[in-house]
Design an enzyme around this catalytic site. Structure first.
Site, PDB file in Angstrom:
ATOM      1  N   ARG A  71      -2.213   6.240  10.069  1.00  0.00           N
ATOM      2  CA  ARG A  71      -2.042   6.282   8.769  1.00  0.00           C
ATOM      3  C   ARG A  71      -1.717   7.170   7.673  1.00  0.00           C
ATOM      4  NH1 ARG A  71      -3.919   0.859   8.159  1.00  0.00           N
ATOM      5  NH2 ARG A  71      -3.727  -0.914   9.755  1.00  0.00           N
ATOM      6  N   CYS A  83      -7.626 -10.961   0.526  1.00  0.00           N
ATOM      7  CA  CYS A  83      -8.390 -10.952   2.022  1.00  0.00           C
ATOM      8  C   CYS A  83      -8.495 -11.195   3.158  1.00  0.00           C
ATOM      9  CB  CYS A  83      -9.293  -9.331   2.357  1.00  0.00           C
ATOM     10  SG  CYS A  83      -9.673  -9.040   4.202  1.00  0.00           S
ATOM     11  N   ARG A 143       0.589  -1.266   0.286  1.00  0.00           N
ATOM     12  CA  ARG A 143      -0.127   0.034   0.120  1.00  0.00           C
ATOM     13  C   ARG A 143       0.717   1.710  -0.104  1.00  0.00           C
ATOM     14  NH1 ARG A 143      -3.895   0.160   4.738  1.00  0.00           N
ATOM     15  NH2 ARG A 143      -5.073  -1.977   4.111  1.00  0.00           N
ATOM     16  N   CYS A 162     -17.364  -8.525   5.586  1.00  0.00           N
ATOM     17  CA  CYS A 162     -16.901  -8.493   6.645  1.00  0.00           C
ATOM     18  C   CYS A 162     -17.020  -7.260   7.405  1.00  0.00           C
ATOM     19  CB  CYS A 162     -15.560  -9.290   7.435  1.00  0.00           C
ATOM     20  SG  CYS A 162     -13.817  -8.645   7.838  1.00  0.00           S
ATOM     21  N   CYS A 183     -13.982  -2.164   5.897  1.00  0.00           N
ATOM     22  CA  CYS A 183     -13.472  -1.199   4.841  1.00  0.00           C
ATOM     23  C   CYS A 183     -13.969  -0.476   3.860  1.00  0.00           C
ATOM     24  CB  CYS A 183     -11.800  -1.785   4.539  1.00  0.00           C
ATOM     25  SG  CYS A 183     -11.071  -3.158   5.667  1.00  0.00           S
ATOM     26  N   LYS A 225      -3.924   0.872  14.707  1.00  0.00           N
ATOM     27  CA  LYS A 225      -4.130   2.188  13.463  1.00  0.00           C
ATOM     28  C   LYS A 225      -4.937   3.312  14.748  1.00  0.00           C
ATOM     29  CE  LYS A 225      -6.955  -0.885  11.342  1.00  0.00           C
ATOM     30  NZ  LYS A 225      -7.645  -1.672  10.605  1.00  0.00           N
ATOM     31  N   LYS A 278      -6.251   6.926  12.130  1.00  0.00           N
ATOM     32  CA  LYS A 278      -6.742   8.098  10.959  1.00  0.00           C
ATOM     33  C   LYS A 278      -7.116   9.045  10.781  1.00  0.00           C
ATOM     34  CE  LYS A 278      -7.561   3.354   8.783  1.00  0.00           C
ATOM     35  NZ  LYS A 278      -8.465   2.656   8.467  1.00  0.00           N
ATOM     36  N   CYS A 319     -14.850  -3.473  -0.497  1.00  0.00           N
ATOM     37  CA  CYS A 319     -13.548  -3.506  -0.357  1.00  0.00           C
ATOM     38  C   CYS A 319     -13.199  -4.835  -1.353  1.00  0.00           C
ATOM     39  CB  CYS A 319     -14.071  -3.827   1.221  1.00  0.00           C
ATOM     40  SG  CYS A 319     -14.597  -5.507   1.796  1.00  0.00           S
TER      41      CYS A 319
HETATM   42 FE1  SRM Z   1      -8.900  -2.204   5.558  1.00  0.00          FE
HETATM   43  C1  SRM Z   1      -7.825  -4.172   7.835  1.00  0.00           C
HETATM   44  C2  SRM Z   1      -8.401  -3.417   3.181  1.00  0.00           C
HETATM   45  C3  SRM Z   1      -9.860   0.557   4.645  1.00  0.00           C
HETATM   46  C4  SRM Z   1     -10.991  -0.832   8.742  1.00  0.00           C
HETATM   47  N1  SRM Z   1      -8.164  -3.519   5.430  1.00  0.00           N
HETATM   48  C5  SRM Z   1      -7.107  -4.299   5.734  1.00  0.00           C
HETATM   49  C6  SRM Z   1      -7.491  -5.693   5.860  1.00  0.00           C
HETATM   50  C7  SRM Z   1      -5.497  -5.496   5.940  1.00  0.00           C
HETATM   51  C8  SRM Z   1      -7.094  -6.749   5.966  1.00  0.00           C
HETATM   52  C9  SRM Z   1      -5.992  -7.610   7.025  1.00  0.00           C
HETATM   53  O1  SRM Z   1      -5.784  -7.129   7.770  1.00  0.00           O
HETATM   54  O2  SRM Z   1      -5.699  -8.719   7.254  1.00  0.00           O
HETATM   55  C10 SRM Z   1      -7.703  -5.530   4.158  1.00  0.00           C
HETATM   56  C11 SRM Z   1      -6.373  -6.050   2.960  1.00  0.00           C
HETATM   57  C12 SRM Z   1      -7.494  -6.164   1.661  1.00  0.00           C
HETATM   58  C13 SRM Z   1      -6.978  -6.416   0.812  1.00  0.00           C
HETATM   59  O3  SRM Z   1      -6.736  -7.317  -0.040  1.00  0.00           O
HETATM   60  O4  SRM Z   1      -6.130  -5.837  -0.006  1.00  0.00           O
HETATM   61  C14 SRM Z   1      -8.018  -4.275   4.314  1.00  0.00           C
HETATM   62  N2  SRM Z   1      -9.198  -1.239   3.889  1.00  0.00           N
HETATM   63  C15 SRM Z   1      -8.702  -2.297   2.824  1.00  0.00           C
HETATM   64  C16 SRM Z   1      -8.663  -1.321   1.818  1.00  0.00           C
HETATM   65  C17 SRM Z   1      -7.824  -1.429   0.671  1.00  0.00           C
HETATM   66  C18 SRM Z   1     -10.242  -1.510   1.502  1.00  0.00           C
HETATM   67  C19 SRM Z   1     -10.542  -1.120  -0.266  1.00  0.00           C
HETATM   68  O5  SRM Z   1     -11.135  -1.711  -1.136  1.00  0.00           O
HETATM   69  O6  SRM Z   1     -10.280   0.294  -0.512  1.00  0.00           O
HETATM   70  C20 SRM Z   1      -8.817   0.040   2.804  1.00  0.00           C
HETATM   71  C21 SRM Z   1      -7.231   0.489   2.217  1.00  0.00           C
HETATM   72  C22 SRM Z   1      -7.183   2.218   2.651  1.00  0.00           C
HETATM   73  C23 SRM Z   1      -6.236   2.139   2.927  1.00  0.00           C
HETATM   74  O7  SRM Z   1      -5.786   3.396   1.766  1.00  0.00           O
HETATM   75  O8  SRM Z   1      -5.441   2.589   3.871  1.00  0.00           O
HETATM   76  C24 SRM Z   1      -9.592  -0.165   3.915  1.00  0.00           C
HETATM   77  N3  SRM Z   1     -10.233  -0.248   6.514  1.00  0.00           N
HETATM   78  C25 SRM Z   1     -10.515   0.528   5.845  1.00  0.00           C
HETATM   79  C26 SRM Z   1     -11.442   1.603   6.358  1.00  0.00           C
HETATM   80  C27 SRM Z   1     -12.485   2.189   5.573  1.00  0.00           C
HETATM   81  C28 SRM Z   1     -10.645   4.190   6.171  1.00  0.00           C
HETATM   82  O9  SRM Z   1      -9.846   4.016   6.512  1.00  0.00           O
HETATM   83  O10 SRM Z   1     -12.126   5.495   5.645  1.00  0.00           O
HETATM   84  C29 SRM Z   1     -12.250   0.991   7.392  1.00  0.00           C
HETATM   85  C30 SRM Z   1     -13.061   1.806   8.114  1.00  0.00           C
HETATM   86  C31 SRM Z   1     -12.308   2.726   9.371  1.00  0.00           C
HETATM   87  C32 SRM Z   1     -11.917   2.484  10.153  1.00  0.00           C
HETATM   88  O11 SRM Z   1     -10.407   1.705  10.114  1.00  0.00           O
HETATM   89  O12 SRM Z   1     -12.550   1.749  11.656  1.00  0.00           O
HETATM   90  C33 SRM Z   1     -11.432  -0.363   7.710  1.00  0.00           C
HETATM   91  N4  SRM Z   1      -9.588  -2.765   8.363  1.00  0.00           N
HETATM   92  C34 SRM Z   1     -10.504  -1.991   8.928  1.00  0.00           C
HETATM   93  C35 SRM Z   1     -10.266  -2.981  10.665  1.00  0.00           C
HETATM   94  C36 SRM Z   1     -11.535  -3.009  11.782  1.00  0.00           C
HETATM   95  C37 SRM Z   1     -10.226  -2.256  12.533  1.00  0.00           C
HETATM   96  C38 SRM Z   1     -11.191  -1.928  13.521  1.00  0.00           C
HETATM   97  O13 SRM Z   1     -10.740  -0.877  14.257  1.00  0.00           O
HETATM   98  O14 SRM Z   1     -11.338  -2.693  14.131  1.00  0.00           O
HETATM   99  C39 SRM Z   1      -9.216  -4.262   9.505  1.00  0.00           C
HETATM  100  C40 SRM Z   1      -8.735  -5.500  10.444  1.00  0.00           C
HETATM  101  C41 SRM Z   1      -7.940  -5.058  11.252  1.00  0.00           C
HETATM  102  O15 SRM Z   1      -7.524  -3.557  11.742  1.00  0.00           O
HETATM  103  O16 SRM Z   1      -8.003  -5.614  12.777  1.00  0.00           O
HETATM  104  C42 SRM Z   1      -8.591  -4.369   8.309  1.00  0.00           C
HETATM  105 FE1  SF4 Z   2     -10.836  -7.679   3.849  1.00  0.00          FE
HETATM  106 FE2  SF4 Z   2     -12.976  -7.457   5.680  1.00  0.00          FE
HETATM  107 FE3  SF4 Z   2     -11.291  -5.588   5.181  1.00  0.00          FE
HETATM  108 FE4  SF4 Z   2     -13.398  -6.200   3.326  1.00  0.00          FE
HETATM  109  S1  SF4 Z   2     -14.097  -4.887   5.059  1.00  0.00           S
HETATM  110  S2  SF4 Z   2     -11.046  -6.067   2.605  1.00  0.00           S
HETATM  111  S3  SF4 Z   2     -12.992  -8.761   3.568  1.00  0.00           S
HETATM  112  S4  SF4 Z   2     -11.033  -6.667   5.836  1.00  0.00           S
END
Ligand code: SRM
Ligand code: SF4
Length: 569
Positions: free
Chosen positions: A147, A440, A79, A479, A483, A212, A214, A434
């Protein structure tokens, strides 16, 4: 070495790992060099996140390979850290060329940056080195740090955007990790990293943040960054001439939740005060430091700022922050949001330059037989003189186009089928999803690969009720981690198991009200049947101009969650 509280005992394994990593070195260098496996160790995998990469495996072939007694098909997601989501055409072309190291083109994320998927271990240093060679980085794109800071792309207020964007870049630099491990690993490409004895992290400390963190900047009236879903949201306050007066500060947003764990939840940030620009950096530094010092370091599911805030109270948080600031935090200033989607098509900025927002479904730029979006964007970048901006809704803006450049860009857009904005329905234009399967590791259900099918079904339903032009905001996450920020969708599906989703309804379209579960853990048939009924009522009972999300709340089809920042101040 001690953690940020001076303790070394009783650390959780995650905290111990960070502390012992010599400022994020671990044995990543050795792991990258080991050729007997496509993977690195589990601990190094956790540290690698801070460097902007996740180890993954192709889940489509996981079972088949297990039966063949082969190791999983390991690869890495990388990323880019891209504060504010702005690239020059030259940087675009280089990032595009670097996609040769992955297997899935370029993927625009919901935080306006790029990901590469399917990168082999042996290519990691070339890819990350290549990203750094054009003045970008991957450090802190993932991990327990601040981030990529997102920033509204608001093309209409060009002068206001330019100033707020500069602040997002400055703040990112100010809060970013200072470890030299990144340089040793990816730029100097050392096979044996140093002991890190000369490193220091003045803000983050040796154990970095509990989780993390944000940050997002919004420029009203557009909330395209979903500012209230950020741990720290900064709402620009501009005067009538679009000069920046300062920022309203909102704290405690977050989407992530765990299925069937009511102790975890999505939350919108609360507006806690106003700061003039000259106090922005210091305020953010201390706000992050409060979370560093009081965030939960034992339970990672409970470690985001939103829980610190709810556990200790908003008043406590504000007082704690104020006690660290040498100036008085001011009361919030008025603000008003109108929309949290993107504005598609051409828009003229206040400086006479033009901006073209293109829809990129799920943010995926990859040539396939039906379209050549990656090639199309490459051709645009080759001739474009302005800049390119990624949006948090996974789209691209060809920004700062001189009037005489418009026709040539328009021609390329049509030639490469990048003109969805002229053809697609309102629900399609506003849909985000997402990544989910196959990369993922946390996905419970399909998202990006399911989006085209589910949208077709929705469109048929909408047409049946005469609602085909309704720009309903639809969000799909594989899930509950959220995201695609699904809890902010007027309609959302949140994956619970293969083929099963929670159907959620009732967010607004400005990012100030979350949705609620309407049907839990149901399959496509049940989702469509439920939506058919609700859309029929919407078509029959809506008030003039009423949006779908507002209707389902007014008609008491769902009850929205209590937490809700003020609509205006
Ligand atoms: Fe996310 C984890 C993809 C934005 C909340 N996110 C992940 C992981 C890295 C899975 C993992 O931990 O193994 C995913 C990788 C998937 C892949 O194959 O690429 C993933 N997140 C993404 C992306 C690529 C979604 C997309 O389709 O665009 C976004 C990348 C953003 C970036 O450039 O940094 C992405 N993730 C978000 C957002 C939206 C936002 O930030 O505006 C959220 C919700 C906001 C938040 O953080 O509360 C988000 N991602 C999560 C979470 C839950 C965090 C939590 O507080 O519980 C996880 C799981 C974790 O961190 O344990 C996670
Ligand atoms: Fe993966 Fe869940 Fe984030 Fe979708 S919402 S990219 S399934 S961690």
């Amino acid at each position: 070495m001690t953690d940020s509280h001076g303790n070394t005992n009783n650390l959780s394994p995650a905290e111990r790992l960070k502390l012992d990593s010599r400022f994020l070195r671990g044995s990543i260098a050795q792991g990258l060099a080991a050729r007997h496996t496509g993977a690195i160790s589990e601990d190094d995998g956790k540290l690698l996140k801070f460097h902007g990469s996740y180890q993954q495996d192709d889940r489509d072939v996981r079972e088949e390979r297990r039966q063949q007694k082969l190791e999983p098909d390991y690869s890495f997601m990388v990323r880019v850290r891209l504060p504010g989501g702005v690239l020059s055409p030259r940087q675009w072309l280089e990032l595009d060329a670097l996609s040769r190291y992955g297997n899935a083109g370029l993927r625009i994320t919901t935080r306006q940056t790029f990901q590469y998927h399917g990168v082999r271990k042996e290519d990691m240093r070339d890819l990350v080195g290549g990203i750094n060679a054009i003045g970008l980085s991957t450090l802190a794109a993932c991990g327990d740090v601040v981030r990529t800071i997102v920033c509204s792309v608001n093309p209409q207020i060009s002068s206001g955007h330019a100033e707020v964007y500069r602040w997002s870049v400055k703040l990112m630099e100010y809060l970013a990790p200072k470890t030299t491990a990144y340089r040793e690993l990816w730029i100097d490409r050392l096979e044996q990293t140093s002991d890190g004895a000369h490193d220091a992290e003045p803000l983050l400390g040796a154990t970095y943040l509990p989780r993390k963190f944000k940050i997002g900047f919004a420029i009203p009236p557009y909330n395209d960054v979903d500012v209230f879903t950020q741990d720290l949201g900064l709402i620009a306050v501009l005067d009538a001439q679009h000069r920046l007066l300062g920022f309203n500060v909102a704290a405690g947003g977050g989407m992530g939740a765990t299925a069937s764990d009511p102790a975890t939840y999505a939350r919108l940030a609360d507006v806690i005060g106003f700061v003039p620009p000259e106090h922005l950096l210091e305020t953010c530094w201390h706000l992050v430091a409060v979370q560093r010092d009081f965030g939960d370091r034992n339970e990672r599911k409970h470690a985001r700022l939103k829980y610190t805030l709810d556990d200790r109270g908003l008043a406590w948080f504000r007082d704690e922050l104020q006690s660290r600031l040498p100036f008085a935090f001011e009361p919030p200033r008025p603000y008003r949001f109108e929309h949290n989607g993107d504005r598609f098509g051409w828009i003229e900025g206040d400086d006479g330059k033009w901006h073209l927002t293109l829809r990129i479904p799920s943010g995926r730029l990859r040539d396939v037989p039906s379209h050549a979006r990656q090639s199309g964007m490459r051709e645009i970048a080759r001739m474009h003189q302005g800049d390119l901006r990624m949006t948090c809704n996974q789209n691209v803006i060809v920004a700062n186009v001189a009037p005489q450049e418009k026709a040539a860009i328009e021609a390329l857009v049509r030639r490469y089928g990048l003109n969805d904005h002229e053809r697609a329905s309102g629900v399609r234009l506003n849909a985000i999803s997402c990544v989910a399967l196959p990369t993922c590791g946390l996905a419970m259900a399909e998202a990006e690969r399911y989006l085209p099918r589910v949208l077709e079904q929705f469109e048929q339903l909408l047409a049946r009720h005469g609602l085909q032009d309704e720009p309903i905001h639809f969000r799909l996450s594989g899930c509950p981690n959220g995201c695609a920020r699904p809890y902010g969708g007027e309609i959302a599906l949140v994956g619970r198991a293969v083929g099963k989703y929670d159907l959620r309804l009732g967010a607004d379209h400005v990012g100030q009200r979350l949705n609620s579960v309407y049907r839990e853990n149901v399959d496509e048939q049940a989702i469509l049947a439920a939506l058919d009924e609700v859309l029929a009522r919407f078509a029959a009972e809506r008030q003039p101009g009423e949006r779908f999300g507002d209707f389902v709340v007014r008609a008491a089809i769902v009850t929205p969650p209590a937490n809700r920042p003020a609509l205006t101040f």
